[in-house]
Design a protein around this motif. Structure first.
Motif, PDB file in Angstrom:
ATOM      1  N   PRO A   1       6.280  -0.220  44.064  1.00 30.98           N
ATOM      2  CA  PRO A   1       6.378  -0.598  42.648  1.00 30.98           C
ATOM      3  C   PRO A   1       5.056  -1.192  42.182  1.00 30.98           C
ATOM      4  CG  PRO A   1       7.536  -2.180  44.027  1.00 30.98           C
ATOM      5  CD  PRO A   1       7.132  -1.054  44.928  1.00 30.98           C
ATOM      6  N   THR A   2       4.735  -0.988  40.899  1.00 30.98           N
ATOM      7  CA  THR A   2       3.474  -1.461  40.343  1.00 30.98           C
ATOM      8  C   THR A   2       3.722  -2.500  39.260  1.00 30.98           C
ATOM      9  OG1 THR A   2       2.394   0.659  40.783  1.00 30.98           O
ATOM     10  CG2 THR A   2       1.349  -0.779  39.161  1.00 30.98           C
ATOM     11  N   ILE A   3       3.049  -3.633  39.391  1.00 33.96           N
ATOM     12  CA  ILE A   3       3.042  -4.675  38.367  1.00 33.96           C
ATOM     13  C   ILE A   3       1.641  -4.703  37.775  1.00 33.96           C
ATOM     14  CG2 ILE A   3       3.287  -7.134  37.875  1.00 33.96           C
ATOM     15  CD1 ILE A   3       5.133  -7.332  40.315  1.00 33.96           C
ATOM     16  N   VAL A   4       1.548  -4.626  36.453  1.00 37.81           N
ATOM     17  CA  VAL A   4       0.259  -4.666  35.764  1.00 37.81           C
ATOM     18  C   VAL A   4       0.200  -5.966  34.966  1.00 37.81           C
ATOM     19  CG1 VAL A   4      -1.290  -3.464  34.188  1.00 37.81           C
ATOM     20  CG2 VAL A   4       0.249  -2.149  35.653  1.00 37.81           C
ATOM     21  N   PHE A   5      -0.838  -6.750  35.184  1.00 36.02           N
ATOM     22  CA  PHE A   5      -0.889  -8.163  34.781  1.00 36.02           C
ATOM     23  C   PHE A   5      -2.015  -8.380  33.769  1.00 36.02           C
ATOM     24  CE2 PHE A   5      -1.460 -12.687  36.750  1.00 36.02           C
ATOM     25  CZ  PHE A   5      -0.682 -13.237  35.750  1.00 36.02           C
ATOM     26  N   MET A   6      -1.723  -9.107  32.693  1.00 32.21           N
ATOM     27  CA  MET A   6      -2.747  -9.464  31.701  1.00 32.21           C
ATOM     28  C   MET A   6      -2.451 -10.842  31.114  1.00 32.21           C
ATOM     29  SD  MET A   6      -4.117  -7.417  28.311  1.00 32.21           S
ATOM     30  CE  MET A   6      -2.585  -7.474  27.371  1.00 32.21           C
ATOM     31  N   THR A   7      -3.501 -11.652  30.938  1.00 29.46           N
ATOM     32  CA  THR A   7      -3.348 -12.989  30.360  1.00 29.46           C
ATOM     33  C   THR A   7      -4.601 -13.364  29.567  1.00 29.46           C
ATOM     34  OG1 THR A   7      -4.416 -14.293  32.113  1.00 29.46           O
ATOM     35  CG2 THR A   7      -2.116 -13.666  32.475  1.00 29.46           C
ATOM     36  N   ASP A   8      -4.516 -14.509  28.926  1.00 27.72           N
ATOM     37  CA  ASP A   8      -5.705 -15.140  28.328  1.00 27.72           C
ATOM     38  C   ASP A   8      -6.109 -16.374  29.136  1.00 27.72           C
ATOM     39  OD1 ASP A   8      -3.602 -16.839  27.659  1.00 27.72           O
ATOM     40  OD2 ASP A   8      -4.113 -16.983  25.527  1.00 27.72           O
ATOM     41  N   PHE A   9      -5.726 -16.422  30.420  1.00 29.41           N
ATOM     42  CA  PHE A   9      -5.972 -17.603  31.253  1.00 29.41           C
ATOM     43  C   PHE A   9      -7.435 -17.757  31.650  1.00 29.41           C
ATOM     44  CE2 PHE A   9      -1.418 -17.362  33.225  1.00 29.41           C
ATOM     45  CZ  PHE A   9      -0.886 -17.789  32.021  1.00 29.41           C
ATOM     46  N   GLY A  10      -8.213 -16.658  31.636  1.00 31.35           N
ATOM     47  CA  GLY A  10      -9.556 -16.707  32.189  1.00 31.35           C
ATOM     48  C   GLY A  10      -9.499 -16.755  33.710  1.00 31.35           C
ATOM     49  N   THR A  11     -10.683 -16.888  34.318  1.00 27.41           N
ATOM     50  CA  THR A  11     -10.753 -16.906  35.779  1.00 27.41           C
ATOM     51  C   THR A  11     -11.442 -18.166  36.307  1.00 27.41           C
ATOM     52  OG1 THR A  11     -12.805 -15.596  35.657  1.00 27.41           O
ATOM     53  CG2 THR A  11     -10.738 -14.395  35.972  1.00 27.41           C
ATOM     54  N   ALA A  12     -11.587 -19.162  35.466  1.00 29.87           N
ATOM     55  CA  ALA A  12     -12.270 -20.394  35.891  1.00 29.87           C
ATOM     56  C   ALA A  12     -11.319 -21.396  36.536  1.00 29.87           C
ATOM     57  CB  ALA A  12     -12.987 -21.035  34.701  1.00 29.87           C
TER      58      ALA A  12
ATOM     59  N   ASP B   1      -4.587  -5.489  37.485  1.00 26.06           N
ATOM     60  CA  ASP B   1      -4.956  -6.323  36.340  1.00 26.06           C
ATOM     61  C   ASP B   1      -5.509  -5.476  35.201  1.00 26.06           C
ATOM     62  OD1 ASP B   1      -4.616  -9.097  37.503  1.00 26.06           O
ATOM     63  OD2 ASP B   1      -6.009  -8.246  38.961  1.00 26.06           O
ATOM     64  N   ILE B   2      -5.118  -5.832  33.982  1.00 23.39           N
ATOM     65  CA  ILE B   2      -5.795  -5.298  32.793  1.00 23.39           C
ATOM     66  C   ILE B   2      -7.026  -6.167  32.538  1.00 23.39           C
ATOM     67  CG2 ILE B   2      -5.603  -4.760  30.340  1.00 23.39           C
ATOM     68  CD1 ILE B   2      -2.580  -4.472  30.748  1.00 23.39           C
ATOM     69  N   THR B   3      -6.794  -7.408  32.183  1.00 22.16           N
ATOM     70  CA  THR B   3      -7.850  -8.402  32.020  1.00 22.16           C
ATOM     71  C   THR B   3      -7.190  -9.766  31.952  1.00 22.16           C
ATOM     72  OG1 THR B   3      -9.701  -9.165  30.640  1.00 22.16           O
ATOM     73  CG2 THR B   3      -7.820  -8.221  29.492  1.00 22.16           C
ATOM     74  N   HIS B   4      -7.948 -10.779  32.289  1.00 16.84           N
ATOM     75  CA  HIS B   4      -7.504 -12.159  32.063  1.00 16.84           C
ATOM     76  C   HIS B   4      -8.459 -12.861  31.116  1.00 16.84           C
ATOM     77  CE1 HIS B   4      -4.361 -11.601  34.953  1.00 16.84           C
ATOM     78  NE2 HIS B   4      -5.234 -11.086  35.790  1.00 16.84           N
ATOM     79  N   GLN B   5      -9.217 -12.049  30.370  1.00 19.56           N
ATOM     80  CA  GLN B   5     -10.203 -12.566  29.419  1.00 19.56           C
ATOM     81  C   GLN B   5      -9.818 -12.259  27.978  1.00 19.56           C
ATOM     82  OE1 GLN B   5     -12.066 -14.177  32.515  1.00 19.56           O
ATOM     83  NE2 GLN B   5     -12.814 -14.431  30.436  1.00 19.56           N
ATOM     84  N   VAL B   6      -8.535 -12.044  27.699  1.00 18.04           N
ATOM     85  CA  VAL B   6      -8.120 -11.961  26.303  1.00 18.04           C
ATOM     86  C   VAL B   6      -8.586 -13.239  25.602  1.00 18.04           C
ATOM     87  CG1 VAL B   6      -6.157 -11.842  24.722  1.00 18.04           C
ATOM     88  CG2 VAL B   6      -6.113 -10.539  26.867  1.00 18.04           C
ATOM     89  N   THR B   7      -9.135 -13.102  24.419  1.00 15.95           N
ATOM     90  CA  THR B   7      -9.558 -14.289  23.678  1.00 15.95           C
ATOM     91  C   THR B   7      -8.368 -15.238  23.556  1.00 15.95           C
ATOM     92  OG1 THR B   7     -11.155 -12.982  22.434  1.00 15.95           O
ATOM     93  CG2 THR B   7     -10.554 -15.135  21.523  1.00 15.95           C
ATOM     94  N   PRO B   8      -8.521 -16.509  23.959  1.00 13.55           N
ATOM     95  CA  PRO B   8      -7.375 -17.412  23.983  1.00 13.55           C
ATOM     96  C   PRO B   8      -6.588 -17.411  22.673  1.00 13.55           C
ATOM     97  CG  PRO B   8      -9.219 -18.455  25.066  1.00 13.55           C
ATOM     98  CD  PRO B   8      -9.735 -17.158  24.494  1.00 13.55           C
ATOM     99  N   PHE B   9      -5.276 -17.265  22.831  1.00  9.53           N
ATOM    100  CA  PHE B   9      -4.287 -17.341  21.750  1.00  9.53           C
ATOM    101  C   PHE B   9      -4.283 -16.113  20.836  1.00  9.53           C
ATOM    102  CE2 PHE B   9      -6.391 -21.623  22.148  1.00  9.53           C
ATOM    103  CZ  PHE B   9      -5.552 -22.098  23.140  1.00  9.53           C
ATOM    104  N   GLN B  10      -5.117 -15.097  21.106  1.00 10.44           N
ATOM    105  CA  GLN B  10      -5.235 -13.961  20.191  1.00 10.44           C
ATOM    106  C   GLN B  10      -4.222 -12.874  20.556  1.00 10.44           C
ATOM    107  OE1 GLN B  10      -7.135 -13.975  17.339  1.00 10.44           O
ATOM    108  NE2 GLN B  10      -7.288 -16.121  18.008  1.00 10.44           N
TER     109      GLN B  10
END
Length: 311
Positions: free
Chosen positions: A39-50, A72-81
Motif C-alpha cells: 500500500p502507498t501513503i503519499v504525505f504532504m504538509t506545511d510543517f517544513g523540515t527544520a 512525499d509530495i512536499t513539506h514546504q507548502v507555504t504555512p497556512f496556505q
C-alpha cells in the motif's frame, strides 16, 4: 504412496487457508492495493523540515502499517496556505493509482470545530485531511464517492489527542490504518457536505485576460499564474512575439517562447508551463527576487493588436 501424500497435504492446505482468513483484524477489509503490492501513503504538509514533526508522523504511520510505502509530495507548502496545498495535491494525484492513500496536513484550524475527514474520490483514491477545502480541486476533477468524519478512537493515536498536532494524533494513524486495510466505513459518520474553496479564476474579455499570480515555482522563482494556456492562446499571439503585459499594474515587455533557452541567460520570458498555465521566468535566474514580486499579485495580458493606453 502418491495418494497418501495427497491425504497428508490436505489438512495442511486447510490450515493455511484458515490462517489467512483469520489474519485480518476485526472490521478490516481489503484496501485498494492490488494483490501482492505494498500500500502507498503519499504525505504532504506545511510543517517544513527544520523540526521533527514530519519524522514523528512518518514514525506513527510505520508503526501501524510497516509494509506501507510512504512517499512525499512536499513539506514546504507555504504555512497556512490551503489553496497552495490544494493546487499541489491536484497536480500530483493523477499520477497515482486507485487505492493510494493521501494524507495532507495544511491545517490552520487545528483544534477548532473543523472536521478531520477521509474522502474517497470516484477514482478510488483516499484523502485523509482537514475539512477546509484542500480536497476541492481534486473532487471537482475526479468526482466524490463518499466522505466520513474521523471520530472512531480506534483510528487515532492510542494516547491523549493534542489540540495542536492532529497530524500525529489523527491524520497519520488514520491514513496508516486505511493503508493497512481497515474498513473506511467504520471510521465515523458520513459527511454530507464538504467545505469548499472558491479561488479566483482568470477572466477573459474582448480586451484580453485578467488573472492572478498564485505562486512561485520554487526554487527557481518563476511566477505561476491562474491563466490557462488555452485562454492565453485565444489572445492571438504566436511564439516569438513580444508581449506588453502588466504585472501589479506595471508594464512589462516579455517574449513569448516555448522554453527557457530560447532567450539569453539572464533574460525574461513568458511561457506555458507543464501544468498548462501562463508562467513568467528568467532564464537561469529568479524572477521573483530580481524584480521583487511575490504572490499574491495581478497580471493583465491584452489581445494581440489592442492599442496601448495613452498612445
Amino acid at each position: 504412496m502418491s495418494s497418501r501424500r495427497r491425504l497428508l497435504g490436505l489438512p495442511l492446505l486447510v490450515f493455511a487457508l484458515i490462517s489467512v482468513a483469520c489474519s485480518k483484524a476485526p472490521g478490516q477489509k481489503d484496501s485498494g492495493a492490488t494483490s501482492g503490492s505494498k500500500p502507498t501513503i503519499v504525505f504532504m504538509t506545511d510543517f517544513g523540515t527544520a523540526n521533527d514533526a514530519v519524522a514523528i508522523c512518518r514514525a506513527v504511520m510505520v508503526g501501524i502499517a510497516p509494509d506501507a510505502r510512504i512517499m512525499d509530495i512536499t513539506h514546504q507548502v507555504t504555512p497556512f496556505q490551503i489553496e497552495e496545498g490544494a493546487r499541489f495535491l491536484e497536480g500530483v494525484t493523477p499520477y497515482y493509482p486507485a487505492g493510494t492513500v493521501f494524507v495532507v496536513v495544511v491545517d490552520p484550524g487545528v483544534g477548532t470545530s473543523r472536521k478531520a475527514i477521509i474522502v474517497k474520490s470516484k477514482k478510488g483514491q483516499y484523502f485523509v485531511l482537514p475539512d477546509n477545502g484542500l480536497i476541492t480541486p481534486v473532487i471537482d476533477r475526479d468526482g466524490l464517492d463518499s466522505a466520513r468524519e474521523i471520530t472512531n478512537q480506534s483510528w487515532m493515536i492510542q494516547a491523549p489527542v493534542s489540540s495542536t498536532f492532529h497530524g500525529r494524533d489523527i491524520f497519520s494513524p488514520a491514513a496508516a490504518h486505511l493503508a493497512a486495510g481497515w474498513d473506511f466505513n467504520l471510521v465515523g459518520p458520513v459527511v454530507s457536505e464538504l467545505v469548499r474553496l472558491n479561488p479566483k479564476t482568470s477572466v477573459t474579455t474582448e480586451k484580453g485576460v485578467e488573472g492572478d499570480i498564485i505562486g512561485l515555482d520554487d526554487p527557481f522563482g518563476s511566477l505561476v499564474t491562474d491563466i490557462p494556456g488555452d485562454e492565453f492562446k485565444k489572445l492571438g499571439y504566436a511564439l516569438g512575439d513580444k508581449i506588453r503585459i502588466e504585472i501589479n499594474k506595471k508594464p512589462v515587455i516579455l517574449p513569448y517562447v516555448k522554453t527557457f533557452m530560447e532567450v539569453p541567460v539572464g533574460d525574461v520570458l513568458l511561457f506555458i508551463d507543464s501544468r498548462d498555465r501562463v508562467s513568467i521566468a528568467v532564464n537561469q535566474g529568479d524572477y521573483s527576487k530580481k524584480f521583487g514580486i511575490t504572490p499574491p499579485g495581478t497580471i493583465s495580458i491584452p489581445r494581440k493588436g489592442t492599442p496601448i493606453k495613452g498612445k
